[in-house]
Write a protein that holds these residues in place. Structure first.
Motif, PDB file in Angstrom:
ATOM      1  N   TYR A  12       0.825  -1.140   0.081  1.00 18.09           N
ATOM      2  CA  TYR A  12      -0.060   0.009   0.243  1.00 18.09           C
ATOM      3  C   TYR A  12       0.847   1.197   0.035  1.00 18.09           C
ATOM      4  O   TYR A  12       1.802   1.313   0.533  1.00 18.09           O
ATOM      5  CB  TYR A  12      -0.884   0.005   1.061  1.00 18.09           C
ATOM      6  CG  TYR A  12      -1.930  -0.978   1.352  1.00 18.09           C
ATOM      7  CD1 TYR A  12      -3.369  -0.857   0.686  1.00 18.09           C
ATOM      8  CD2 TYR A  12      -1.737  -2.428   1.837  1.00 18.09           C
ATOM      9  CE1 TYR A  12      -4.351  -1.920   0.791  1.00 18.09           C
ATOM     10  CE2 TYR A  12      -2.443  -3.352   1.899  1.00 18.09           C
ATOM     11  CZ  TYR A  12      -3.889  -3.020   1.337  1.00 18.09           C
ATOM     12  OH  TYR A  12      -4.985  -4.082   1.346  1.00 18.09           O
ATOM     13  N   THR A  13       0.403   2.434  -0.549  1.00 13.95           N
ATOM     14  CA  THR A  13       0.960   3.783  -0.525  1.00 13.95           C
ATOM     15  C   THR A  13      -0.012   4.708   0.168  1.00 13.95           C
ATOM     16  O   THR A  13      -1.251   4.539  -0.188  1.00 13.95           O
ATOM     17  CB  THR A  13       1.262   4.182  -1.843  1.00 13.95           C
ATOM     18  OG1 THR A  13       2.197   3.308  -2.472  1.00 13.95           O
ATOM     19  CG2 THR A  13       2.176   5.389  -1.866  1.00 13.95           C
ATOM     20  N   VAL A  14       0.351   5.408   1.146  1.00 12.27           N
ATOM     21  CA  VAL A  14      -0.299   6.474   1.795  1.00 12.27           C
ATOM     22  C   VAL A  14      -0.234   7.834   0.648  1.00 12.27           C
ATOM     23  O   VAL A  14       0.610   8.148   0.343  1.00 12.27           O
ATOM     24  CB  VAL A  14       0.133   6.869   2.913  1.00 12.27           C
ATOM     25  CG1 VAL A  14      -0.714   7.788   3.656  1.00 12.27           C
ATOM     26  CG2 VAL A  14       0.293   5.981   3.822  1.00 12.27           C
ATOM     27  N   VAL A  15      -1.671   8.173   0.277  1.00 10.19           N
ATOM     28  CA  VAL A  15      -1.742   9.302  -0.603  1.00 10.19           C
ATOM     29  C   VAL A  15      -1.898  10.470  -0.061  1.00 10.19           C
ATOM     30  O   VAL A  15      -2.281  10.485   1.262  1.00 10.19           O
ATOM     31  CB  VAL A  15      -2.841   8.915  -1.769  1.00 10.19           C
ATOM     32  CG1 VAL A  15      -2.337   7.846  -2.522  1.00 10.19           C
ATOM     33  CG2 VAL A  15      -4.248   8.625  -1.171  1.00 10.19           C
ATOM     34  N   ASN A  16      -1.995  11.428  -0.459  1.00 13.76           N
ATOM     35  CA  ASN A  16      -2.221  13.098  -0.209  1.00 13.76           C
ATOM     36  C   ASN A  16      -3.561  13.246   0.728  1.00 13.76           C
ATOM     37  O   ASN A  16      -3.320  14.065   1.641  1.00 13.76           O
ATOM     38  CB  ASN A  16      -2.124  14.148  -1.252  1.00 13.76           C
ATOM     39  CG  ASN A  16      -0.643  14.311  -1.557  1.00 13.76           C
ATOM     40  OD1 ASN A  16       0.418  13.918  -1.072  1.00 13.76           O
ATOM     41  ND2 ASN A  16      -0.290  14.624  -2.869  1.00 13.76           N
ATOM     42  N   ALA A  17      -4.407  12.380   0.397  1.00 11.48           N
ATOM     43  CA  ALA A  17      -5.786  12.497   1.117  1.00 11.48           C
ATOM     44  C   ALA A  17      -5.493  12.252   2.494  1.00 11.48           C
ATOM     45  O   ALA A  17      -6.397  12.926   3.288  1.00 11.48           O
ATOM     46  CB  ALA A  17      -6.842  11.563   0.486  1.00 11.48           C
TER      47      ALA A  17
END
Length: 181
Positions: free
Chosen positions: A155-160
C-alpha cells in the motif's frame, strides 16, 4: 470542466481525489480541477457543495448544524484510533509512505501496545489479521491509501491522508488554547 460528473460521483460519497494517486484518471481529474478551480467551485456551490482544495487533495464540505458536527466528531474518533495505531507502529506514516500488510502484522506480533490498540479498534474481530484487513479496507475505501501491488499486498499512503492530519492538528491547537486560558 471535463470531469464534473466524475468529481461529483467521487466527492459526494465523502471520498477524496488525490494528486498523487496511482490511478492515472484520478491524477488527471485532480489536475483539471486544480487548473479550473474557480469554475468547479462555482458550479458545485450552486448545488450546495463546497469544493475544497487541500494539500494535494480535493473534497466536498458543507455547513453543518451543531448536531451534525457532533456526530461527525464521534465518527472521527474511530479515525483517531486508527492513526494512533499506525503512528505507534511507524511514526513517519504519512503521504508517500509505502508498506505491506505483512510488515504491520509482523510488528504487531512483537508489540503488545499495537495488539492492544488493534483489539480496541474492532472488538468483534478475534484475529489481528482480520483487524488489519478491516482497517486497510476502510482506509482504501476513503482514499487515504491505495493498494499498489496485489501480490505483496503493498500500500501507499496518498495525499488525502493529510486531511486526517490537518483535522488532528486543529484539535491539538484547540486543546492548547484551552490549556493556556
Amino acid at each position: 470542466m471535463k470531469y464534473v460528473r466524475q468529481v461529483f460521483e467521487t466527492l459526494s460519497k465523502g471520498l477524496f481525489i488525490s494528486s498523487d494517486s496511482s490511478i492515472d484518471m484520478q491524477r488527471q481529474i485532480y489536475k483539471d480541477v486544480e487548473d479550473n478551480l474557480e469554475d468547479y467551485a462555482y458550479y458545485f456551490d450552486r448545488i450546495g457543495f463546497r469544493l475544497e482544495l487541500g494539500d494535494g487533495y480535493l473534497y466536498f464540505s458543507r455547513k453543518e448544524t451543531k448536531i451534525q458536527l457532533s456526530e461527525k466528531l464521534n465518527r472521527f474518533s474511530h479515525w483517531l484510533d486508527i492513526i494512533d495505531l499506525l503512528k505507534a507502529w511507524e511514526p513517519v506514516f504519512g503521504p508517500g509512505f509505502t508498506f505491506t500488510k505483512a510488515q504491520l502484522l509482523v510488528k504487531m506480533d512483537t508489540d503488545i501496545e499495537l495488539r492492544d490498540k488493534a483489539k480496541a479498534l474492532y472488538e468483534k474481530k478475534d484475529r489481528y489479521s482480520d483487524v488489519v484487513d478491516k482497517m486497510l479496507d476502510e482506509m482504501a475505501k476513503m482514499g487515504y491509501i491505495e493498494k499498489t501491488d496485489d501480490n505483496t499486498e503493498r500500500y501507499t499512503v496518498v495525499n488525502a491522508y493529510r486531511y486526517l492530519e490537518e483535522l488532528i492538528s486543529m484539535i491539538s491547537i484547540d486543546n492548547e488554547n484551552e490549556i493556556s486560558e
